[in-house]
Scaffold this motif. Sequence first.
Motif, short mmCIF file in Angstrom:
data_model
loop_
_atom_site.label_atom_id
_atom_site.label_comp_id
_atom_site.label_asym_id
_atom_site.label_seq_id
_atom_site.Cartn_x
_atom_site.Cartn_y
_atom_site.Cartn_z
N LEU A 1 14.43 -6.88 2.14
CA LEU A 1 13.35 -6.38 1.29
C LEU A 1 12.21 -7.40 1.20
CD1 LEU A 1 15.47 -4.89 -1.64
CD2 LEU A 1 14.55 -3.70 0.34
N THR B 1 8.95 -5.87 0.12
CA THR B 1 9.00 -5.47 -1.28
C THR B 1 8.91 -6.67 -2.21
OG1 THR B 1 10.37 -3.56 -0.69
CG2 THR B 1 10.36 -4.24 -3.00
N ASN C 1 5.44 -7.79 -2.52
CA ASN C 1 4.69 -6.96 -3.47
C ASN C 1 4.99 -7.36 -4.91
OD1 ASN C 1 3.28 -5.36 -1.60
ND2 ASN C 1 5.03 -4.01 -1.34
N PHE D 1 5.13 -3.34 -8.07
CA PHE D 1 5.16 -3.06 -6.64
C PHE D 1 3.80 -2.62 -6.10
CE2 PHE D 1 9.44 -2.39 -8.23
CZ PHE D 1 10.20 -3.11 -7.32
#
Length: 283
Positions: free
Chosen positions: A111, A114, A117, A151
Amino acid sequence: MPTDPQDALLIVQAGLAQLSTLIVSYSFSAIGAVILLIAGYFVAGLAERSIFTGLGHIHGFDATLRHFFSKIVRYAILILVVIMVLGQFGVQTASIIAAIGAVGLAIGLALQGTLQNIAAGIMLLALRPFRIGESVEVGSVAGTVEEIGLFATKLRTVEGVYILAPNSTLWNQPVRNFTRNGVRRTDITLSIGSWNDIDRGQKTLLAAASAERRIRREPAPIAFVASLGEATVSLTLRYWTSAADYFATQIDMTKRAKQAFDNEGISIPLPPPEAPPPGARKQ
């Protein structure tokens, strides 16, 4: 081989004694584990509320970050409590911690985007290059900010289009915030025929600006010659308004400037006539 009943009885008694010892031992462990779980649950909740309340006393600290950090503390305490409970039953917690670390590393690699983010979202919420309701432009993304999440960030364009932009995209580019300073400068340029009085044209623009209440008096509006053409003179009216009145004032002042020129007899040059197509007959 036959077994002496007396020996069998002794074996049974010894087994029962060991069983009772195990039951007593694991009973205390189970009771301790239950108590530890209950205490850990309440401590985690208390820590979550304390962190949330404490961060709330920091001026300007974002509510989303308050929830995020308080939840992180809560889950960290609960994971620690579970490891301690497993240790009560003789489980090797060192291997569990190592396994959790390995799983966390694997999840982090999977991830990676992610997590970028999330990190960018934390920086956006902490440094606040833009806030909800502000009009911004970041690279190819432009609009009014509606929500800043961990996010992604939600925006609405002037055409009413919904945009969901990843936080890493917004964090890694320069941000143009049209609302933050509270005021904006506007330039309106109109071309007049070179045969008109330039000073009169400038005074006409300034008079139109002074009649508009949304135009700020400081800095005072100015009118100047922007460029010269073969048969035209471009006059620019420069003024300041609040950021909220920027577009409405620009639309109204463009119309009023043209009307003011018409009232003063200042003509705007017409475009040259189109050349007739080749071979066309003259009338």
